[in-house]
Design an enzyme around this catalytic site. Structure first.
Site, short mmCIF file in Angstrom:
data_model
loop_
_atom_site.label_atom_id
_atom_site.label_comp_id
_atom_site.label_asym_id
_atom_site.label_seq_id
_atom_site.Cartn_x
_atom_site.Cartn_y
_atom_site.Cartn_z
CD GLU A 90 14.08 -52.41 4.59
OE1 GLU A 90 13.88 -51.19 4.45
OE2 GLU A 90 13.54 -53.08 5.49
CG HIS A 99 9.09 -57.62 8.95
ND1 HIS A 99 9.10 -57.61 10.33
CD2 HIS A 99 10.26 -57.08 8.55
CE1 HIS A 99 10.25 -57.09 10.75
NE2 HIS A 99 10.97 -56.75 9.70
CD GLU A 105 14.70 -56.85 9.85
OE1 GLU A 105 13.62 -56.23 9.80
OE2 GLU A 105 15.77 -56.37 9.46
CG ASP A 111 7.33 -58.78 12.91
OD1 ASP A 111 7.11 -58.90 11.68
OD2 ASP A 111 7.77 -57.73 13.41
CG ASN A 152 18.10 -58.12 6.36
OD1 ASN A 152 17.80 -59.30 6.52
ND2 ASN A 152 17.57 -57.14 7.11
C1 XIL Z 1 12.35 -50.98 12.74
C2 XIL Z 1 12.37 -50.88 14.27
O1 XIL Z 1 11.83 -52.06 14.79
C3 XIL Z 1 11.57 -49.68 14.72
O2 XIL Z 1 11.72 -49.50 16.13
C4 XIL Z 1 12.03 -48.43 13.99
O3 XIL Z 1 11.20 -47.35 14.34
C5 XIL Z 1 11.99 -48.64 12.49
O4 XIL Z 1 12.76 -49.78 12.14
N1 XIL Z 1 13.28 -53.59 8.49
C6 XIL Z 1 14.47 -53.45 9.16
C7 XIL Z 1 14.46 -53.06 10.58
O5 XIL Z 1 15.54 -53.78 8.61
O6 XIL Z 1 15.61 -52.31 10.94
C8 XIL Z 1 13.22 -52.28 10.93
O7 XIL Z 1 13.22 -52.01 12.33
C9 XIL Z 1 12.00 -53.05 10.50
C10 XIL Z 1 12.00 -53.28 9.02
#
Ligand code: XIL
Length: 446
Positions: free
Chosen positions: A246, A330, A361, A363, A294
Site C-alpha cells: 500500500e 477487497h 486478500e 473479500d 501488494n
Molecule cells: C487487516 C486485518 O484483517 C485486521 O484484523 C486488522 O485490524 C487491520 O488489517 N490490507 C492489508 C491487510 O494488507 O493486512 C489488512 O488486514 C486489510 C487491508
C-alpha cells in the site's frame, strides 16, 4: 453498483483499507499504533481514527471499530495461544509441497482445470499449472476446531492476518517477538500449506517508535534491520513475501483521484527509492524468494492502478528484483468494485511486464447495500475465473474463512455498523455458502 457521486462522497470521509487498525483483537495487535500521530504527514498517520471520527455517524465506535464486538472479540486471546510458539522446527513437512505453482506458467497456454474436486484446495492443486488457494489465518481462529478444519481442508496457502506485521514482530526497536507468527507458520506446515510473509514494509500497524522516526539514515537502517531479521527468522520456511504494501494513495479509497505516493515515514524520510531499497534488501536475504508488491483498489483500471503500473514498470526497467503484484481484491465499501473482464485485462498488463499476479486478500463486502447479493456471486465467480484463466496468476487468497470473523464487520470504513459483512465463502457455522459454489465453479473452469 455504487454510483459515482456516492463513491466520491464516501471517499471523502473514509480511510484507506490499510489504515483501519481496527484492533479486532484476533491478531493481538496493538490498536492503531500510528493513530497517535494521526493528522500529521508522517508514517502511520493514515490511521482511520481521525477520518473515521468525522463520518458523521457520531458513533463512538467510529474511532477504531474496536468496540463493535464482532465475532473476533472471542479470539482476542491470541497471545495466549502462542505459548508453544517457540517450536520453530516445523518438522520439515515442506510447505513447498503445494504444487510448485510458483512457476509463472510461462507461455500463453491456458490453465487446464481438474476434472473434478471436492475442495477448493484440490481444485487448485489439480489444475495445470496449479493455483494456490489461500486464506488469511488469525491466531485466534486457530483456537477454534471448525475454523482449523475448514482452513486446512480448503486451502493450501496461508497469510497471517496480523501476526507478521511490524507491530507484532518488532514491537520495540530491535526486539523481536516471534511466538504468534511461529504458531501460524508451524500450523500451516503441519497441514502442508505454504505461507506468504505479510508484510515487511507498510505504513499501518507500524509501532509508534518507527512511525515517528526521523532521519534518512535512521529509517533506512531500521528498515534494513527489520527485513533482515524477519526474513532471516523465517528462512527455510517461507519464500513468498509481500515486501511493500500500500505505498500509493488516491483521494478516494476506490482508487480515483490524484494518485500519489503515500506519505509514510519511509517515503517522507527516504523518498520514493525506499521501495527499490526494500526489494533489494529482501533479495539479498533470499535470492530465490518470490517478492511481491501488494495494494488495494488496483483491481481494475482506475487512477491508482495507472500509477502503480508505472511505478512497477519503472522497477522492472531498472532491474529491481520484483516478482509479482498482489491485487488485494477487497471489493465493496470503501474500496473499488471490479468486474471479471476488467480484472483480466488489468492483470494482463502486469503479466506482460513478465510479472506474476496474485489475488491476495479477496473479500466482497455486502454492508451498506452497495454490492447486492447477486452482484457478489457474479463478482466471486468472474474475478476468480479471471485469475484461473491466466496461467501467471499464481494464487487466490481469501481474507478470512467465515463471515463471523471477517475484519470488515468491525471496521467503521466498511459501513457494517456491527452487522455481518457477509463477505466470505463460509457462514458463521462454517457451512459453505453459495459464494463457495461460485468460486468452485470458477476453479473447475466452469
Ligand atoms: C487487516 C486485518 O484483517 C485486521 O484484523 C486488522 O485490524 C487491520 O488489517 N490490507 C492489508 C491487510 O494488507 O493486512 C489488512 O488486514 C486489510 C487491508
Amino acid at each position: 453498483m455504487r454510483s459515482a457521486p456516492f463513491t466520491l462522497l464516501l471517499s471523502a470521509f473514509l480511510c484507506a483499507a490499510g489504515c483501519s487498525d481496527s484492533g479486532d483483537g484476533d491478531g493481538g495487535e496493538t490498536t492503531g499504533s500510528g493513530g497517535a500521530t494521526g493528522g500529521t504527514t508522517s508514517g502511520g498517520t493514515t490511521s482511520g481514527t481521525p477520518s473515521g471520527a468525522t463520518t458523521g455517524s457520531g458513533e463512538a465506535s467510529a474511532s477504531s471499530g474496536a468496540t463493535t464486538g464482532s465475532g473476533d472479540t472471542t479470539s482476542a486471546s491470541n497471545g495466549a495461544t502462542s505459548g508453544s510458539g517457540g517450536a520453530t522446527s516445523g518438522s520439515g513437512t515442506g510447505g513447498e509441497g503445494t504444487g510448485g505453482s510458483d512457476g509463472t506458467g510461462g507461455g500463453a497456454s491456458a490453465r487446464v482445470p481438474a476434472a473434478s474436486a471436492s475442495t477448493l484446495r484440490e481444485a487448485g492443486e489439480k489444475a495445470n499449472p496449479p493455483l494456490l488457494i489461500g486464506a488469511a489465518i488469525s491466531g485466534g481462529g486457530l483456537g477454534n476446531n471448525d475454523y482449523k478444519r475448514v482452513a486446512a481442508a480448503e486451502h493450501n496457502y496461508v497469510t497471517a492476518e496480523n501476526e507478521m506485521k511490524w507491530d507484532a514482530l518488532e514491537p520495540s526497536a530491535g526486539n523481536f517477538s516471534w511466538g504468534s507468527a511461529d504458531n501460524i507458520v508451524n500450523w500451516a506446515r503441519q497441514n502442508n500449506m505454504k505461507v506468504k510473509g505479510h508484510t515487511l514494509v507498510w505504513h499501518s500497524q507500524l509501532p509508534g517508535w518507527m512511525s515517528s522516526m526521523t532521519g534518512k539514515a535512521n529509517v533506512e537502517a531500521a528498515m534494513r534491520r527489520h527485513i533482515t531479521q524477519v526474513m532471516g527468522h523465517f528462512k527455510d520456511r517461507l519464500d513468498h513475501w509481500d515486501v511493500v504494501n500500500e505505498a500509493v494513495q488516491t483521494d478516494s479509497d476506490t482508487g480515483v483521484g490524484n494518485p500519489r505516493m503515500r506519505p509514510t515515514v519511509f517515503y517522507n524520510q527516504i523518498g520514493e527509492s525506499y521501495i527499490d531499497l526494500a526489494f533489494q534488501i529482501a533479495r539479498e536475504q533470499d535470492p530465490k524468494a518470490k517478492l511481491y508488491y501488494n495494494d488495494y483498489s488496483i483491481d481494475a483500471r482506475n487512477d491508482k492502478v495507472e500509477f502503480v503500473y508505472n511505478m512497477v514498470k519503472g522497477m522492472v526497467d531498472r532491474g529491481v528484483p520484483i516478482d509479482g503484484v498482489g491485487f488485494q481484491m477487497h471489493i465493496g465499501p470503501p474500496n473499488n468494485e471490479a468486474g471479471g473482464a476488467d480484472v483480466a485485462a488489468n492483470m494482463k498488463r502486469f503479466t506482460d511486464l513478465g510479472l506474476e499476479v496474485l489475488i491476495s486478500e479477496m473479500d466482497i463486502n455486502r454492508c451498506g447495500g452497495v454490492v447486492t447479493a447477486e452482484e457478489q456471486l457474479t463478482y466471486y465467480h468472474d474475478i476468480v475465473a479471471a485469475c484461473f484463466k491466466e496461467p501467471k496468476c499464481t494464487a487466490v487468497t481469501f481474507w478470512g474463512i467465515n463471515d463471523g470473523r471477517s475484519w470488515l464487520n468491525s471496521w467503521s470504513g466498511a459501513l457494517c455498523n456491527g452487522q455481518s459483512s457477509q463477505s466470505l465463502l463460509f457462514n458463521d457455522q462454517y457451512g459453505k455458502k453459495e459464494t463457495y459454489n461460485r468460486v468452485m465453479n470458477a476453479l473447475l473452469g466452469k
